[in-house]
Design a protein around this motif. Sequence first.
Motif, PDB file in Angstrom:
ATOM      1  N   GLY A 191       0.753  -1.318   0.011  1.00 30.60           N
ATOM      2  CA  GLY A 191       0.031  -0.049   0.202  1.00 30.60           C
ATOM      3  C   GLY A 191       1.009   1.291   0.079  1.00 30.60           C
ATOM      4  O   GLY A 191       0.298   2.536   0.409  1.00 30.60           O
ATOM      5  N   SER A 192       2.102   1.197  -0.334  1.00 32.28           N
ATOM      6  CA  SER A 192       2.892   2.548  -0.338  1.00 32.28           C
ATOM      7  C   SER A 192       3.174   2.684  -1.866  1.00 32.28           C
ATOM      8  O   SER A 192       3.897   2.079  -2.524  1.00 32.28           O
ATOM      9  N   TRP A 193       2.817   3.977  -2.180  1.00 29.11           N
ATOM     10  CA  TRP A 193       2.936   4.271  -3.714  1.00 29.11           C
ATOM     11  C   TRP A 193       4.459   4.497  -3.888  1.00 29.11           C
ATOM     12  O   TRP A 193       5.124   4.271  -5.035  1.00 29.11           O
TER      13      TRP A 193
ATOM     14  N   ASP B 178       9.575   2.847  -6.475  1.00 27.92           N
ATOM     15  CA  ASP B 178      10.947   2.090  -6.155  1.00 27.92           C
ATOM     16  C   ASP B 178      11.016   1.055  -7.186  1.00 27.92           C
ATOM     17  O   ASP B 178      12.088   0.862  -7.883  1.00 27.92           O
ATOM     18  N   GLU B 179      10.020   0.371  -7.293  1.00 31.33           N
ATOM     19  CA  GLU B 179      10.186  -0.997  -7.886  1.00 31.33           C
ATOM     20  C   GLU B 179       9.847  -0.744  -9.295  1.00 31.33           C
ATOM     21  O   GLU B 179      10.241  -1.193 -10.335  1.00 31.33           O
TER      22      GLU B 179
ATOM     23  N   ASN C 127      24.634   2.142 -10.938  1.00 32.84           N
ATOM     24  CA  ASN C 127      24.115   1.358 -12.250  1.00 32.84           C
ATOM     25  C   ASN C 127      23.403   2.033 -13.150  1.00 32.84           C
ATOM     26  O   ASN C 127      22.705   1.439 -14.056  1.00 32.84           O
ATOM     27  N   GLY C 128      22.670   3.279 -12.633  1.00 36.51           N
ATOM     28  CA  GLY C 128      21.835   4.080 -13.497  1.00 36.51           C
ATOM     29  C   GLY C 128      20.642   3.911 -13.007  1.00 36.51           C
ATOM     30  O   GLY C 128      19.629   4.512 -13.479  1.00 36.51           O
ATOM     31  N   CYS C 129      20.247   3.121 -12.056  1.00 39.73           N
ATOM     32  CA  CYS C 129      18.658   2.647 -11.538  1.00 39.73           C
ATOM     33  C   CYS C 129      18.507   3.892 -10.631  1.00 39.73           C
ATOM     34  O   CYS C 129      19.041   4.234  -9.671  1.00 39.73           O
ATOM     35  N   LEU C 130      17.231   4.602 -10.725  1.00 38.94           N
ATOM     36  CA  LEU C 130      16.758   5.566 -10.175  1.00 38.94           C
ATOM     37  C   LEU C 130      16.049   4.864  -8.795  1.00 38.94           C
ATOM     38  O   LEU C 130      15.458   3.930  -9.041  1.00 38.94           O
TER      39      LEU C 130
END
Length: 240
Positions: free
Chosen positions: A42-44, A49-50, A130-133
Amino acid sequence: MKVLLACDFDHTIINDNSDTWVLQLSSDKVPADIRSRYDIHGSWTDYMDEIFKFLHSKGITPEQIINHMQKIPFVDGMKELLLLQAQSQSVDCIILSDSNKIFINCILEASGLLESIGAVYTNPAEFQENGCLSVSHYHKHGCQLCPVNLCKTEVLQNYLKTCRENGKVYDVVVFVGDGGNDFCPCLNLSERDAVFARKGYRLVRKIEKLTSNKKSNLKPEVKIWESGFEIKSHLESLLK
C-alpha cells in the motif's frame, strides 16, 4: 504583509502525475507481480521504487528519464505564479509533494524556476551507480490521514516553527493542492489563511464532504481554482 505560498506539485504546478508520466518511456506494461505487491504494502513510494527498477531492466537510462521529465506540461498560469513570488520580497514559496527530488528539481530547473523555490519537501531520490533511479520515504510519522511516506501538515508546521525561531513570521499561508493527500494541511491552517483546491479533483470533494457538516472545523478560506492566474491574482490582492 509576509505570505507563504505552499504548493503541491503533481496536478498542481505541473499538469500531470510525474510518476505515471515516466512510465511512458516503456512500451511494456507494469508486470502483474509489481502491481500485486502494491496491493499488499500500500505504499506508492515503494511501488515507484519497484517501477524504477523495472524501467532500468528495460534499458531506460538516466538521460532518457531526465529528458522525458523536462517535457511535462505546466498547469496554465503556474509559471507566471512562481515568477511573481520569485520577484516579490513579500512572498516565499515551498513545495510539499509525494513525487521525488529528482523529478521536481529536473522539471523546475529545465524551466528556469528552481531558484525561485525556497524549499522542496519530497521523497529523496538518486541515480545509483548502475543508473537505476531509487526513491525512499521522506520521513516516518503517525498521521492517519496522510500516506505513510509524508505528512504535509507535519512538514509545513515544522517549517513555520523554524521560520519563527529565526525571526520570520508569515501573516498568511496560501496552500495550493488538488489531491486527497493535500487534505490534512487544510485542517491545520488558521482563519487568516487560504486553501486553493483544484476544480474537479479529490481535494475539492473531501472539503465539500467535510463542510457539508455544520460542525465542520475547517478554518481557512477555501477557493476553487482552475489556473495559476487565479492564485496569482489572490496574491496580488494580498500585497496591495
